[in-house]
Design an enzyme around this catalytic site. Structure first.
Site, PDB file in Angstrom:
ATOM      1  N   ASP A   1      12.431   6.234   5.725  1.00 26.89           N
ATOM      2  CA  ASP A   1      11.443   5.243   5.295  1.00 26.89           C
ATOM      3  C   ASP A   1      10.060   5.884   5.206  1.00 26.89           C
ATOM      4  O   ASP A   1       9.558   6.427   6.191  1.00 26.89           O
ATOM      5  CB  ASP A   1      11.396   4.067   6.274  1.00 26.89           C
ATOM      6  CG  ASP A   1      12.598   3.150   6.125  1.00 26.89           C
ATOM      7  OD1 ASP A   1      13.399   3.381   5.206  1.00 26.89           O
ATOM      8  OD2 ASP A   1      12.741   2.207   6.923  1.00 26.89           O
TER       9      ASP A   1
ATOM     10  N   ASP B   1      12.419  12.562   7.073  1.00 21.86           N
ATOM     11  CA  ASP B   1      12.448  11.183   7.528  1.00 21.86           C
ATOM     12  C   ASP B   1      12.945  10.358   6.347  1.00 21.86           C
ATOM     13  O   ASP B   1      13.014  10.851   5.218  1.00 21.86           O
ATOM     14  CB  ASP B   1      11.042  10.751   7.959  1.00 21.86           C
ATOM     15  CG  ASP B   1      10.982   9.318   8.454  1.00 21.86           C
ATOM     16  OD1 ASP B   1      11.999   8.812   8.984  1.00 21.86           O
ATOM     17  OD2 ASP B   1       9.919   8.689   8.288  1.00 21.86           O
TER      18      ASP B   1
END
Length: 307
Positions: A62, A60
């Site tokens: 953020d 991922d």
């Protein structure tokens, strides 16, 4: 149940370039203690009916590559300072959202404009250099929100581009280990493509970004996480079985997306997600500074043994 690991500090840069902006508070080094809410050396309850081998590592963005929420908070506070936003109007200083407040707030209200609108509605519409008295009409309130959000967005971009923001500990090393071992690499983020590209080009650098085997953003799928479509699509593009993919996430929403896709997932939590329920993760870390590719391969093998 997931494995708990020792605590470490999360580092933010000491300063940013002011460029055309002024009155910015400096970014500061922040340290968070990990919360050992997961019993040690417990094998995940995720089962496997056939062998798993680590063929693809999926990050991922953020919260995993970049702990972005504090940077967003900094950009909001810079906007409040720049426009001298006083909320409530009787305040003697510009509005400043504390770290403790924002950790909870960003999980309560999504989106920049809704955040400010909710806050001003609850605490009183502010005075500012844009409006000497609190705006009363819908148009004036919308103008205030739009102006603050536009300025905050540009400020956030300047912070990212400043050269003072670094990837979270261990991320780049782990990417390089995976690449050297011939594993496939992907980044799958629910954020907009332009936002993710900005972060990746500045944090992992253009060469690593261009070397990714797959890159998907929120624009590329119809449903956002916790829907699993972004991870299912990634596996298809990588040409790898979902059971041979390992996802690195920071939140329970991302964890749900990965496990619904049939992938194993490890968590590297942030200050705002450390209290979430990660029981479906195969391991939980405060960061990746002490996590090697071999560690992750061993975790997948452990799942098979437990099954």
């Amino acid at each position: 149940m997931a494995v708990s690991c020792s605590h470490s500090s999360i580092l933010f840069p000491p300063s940013t370039s002011s460029v055309s902006f002024n009155r910015f508070p400096c970014l500061q080094t922040l340290r968070f203690k990990s919360r050992n809410v997961y019993p040690k050396s417990r094998v995940s309850s995720v089962s496997a009916s056939s062998s798993r081998s680590l063929e693809a590592l999926i990050f991922d963005c953020d919260g995993v590559i970049l702990e972005s929420e504090n940077l967003h908070r900094q950009a909001y506070n810079d906007a409040f300072s720049h426009f001298d936003v006083r909320c409530p109007p009787s305040s003697s200083e510009s509005l400043n959202w504390s770290l403790e407040f924002y950790d909870k707030f960003q999980n309560l209200v999504g989106g920049g404009k809704p955040k400010m609108r909710w806050y001003f509605r609850e605490n009183g519409w502010p005075t500012s250099t844009l409006f000497d008295s609190p705006p009363e009409s819908d148009d004036d309130r919308a103008k205030l929100i739009d102006t603050l959000q536009d300025w905050k967005t540009e400020r956030y971009k300047e912070i990212i581009k400043s050269g003072n923001v670094e990837a979270r500990p261990g991320v780049i090393r782990l990417m390089d280990e995976a690449r050297a071992a011939g594993k496939k690499l992907a980044v799958c983020s629910a954020a907009t493509k332009s936002s993710v590209i900005l972060c990746l080009e500045n944090l992992i650098l253009i060469e690593r970004f261009q070397g990714l085997d797959c890159f998907l953003a929120g624009d590329d799928v119809k449903e956002k996480k916790p829907d699993p479509s972004i991870y299912i699509t990634a596996a298809e593009k990588l040409g790898v079985s979902v059971k041979d993919c390992l996802v690195i996430e920071d939140s329970v929403i991302g964890l749900q997306a990965a496990t619904k896709a049939g992938m194993s997932c490890v968590i590297t939590y942030t200050s705002s997600t450390s209290d979430q329920d990660f029981k479906e993760a195969i391991a939980v870390y405060p960061d990746l500074s002490n996590v090697s590719l071999k560690d992750l391969e061993t975790l997948l093998q452990t799942i098979v043994t437990a099954a």
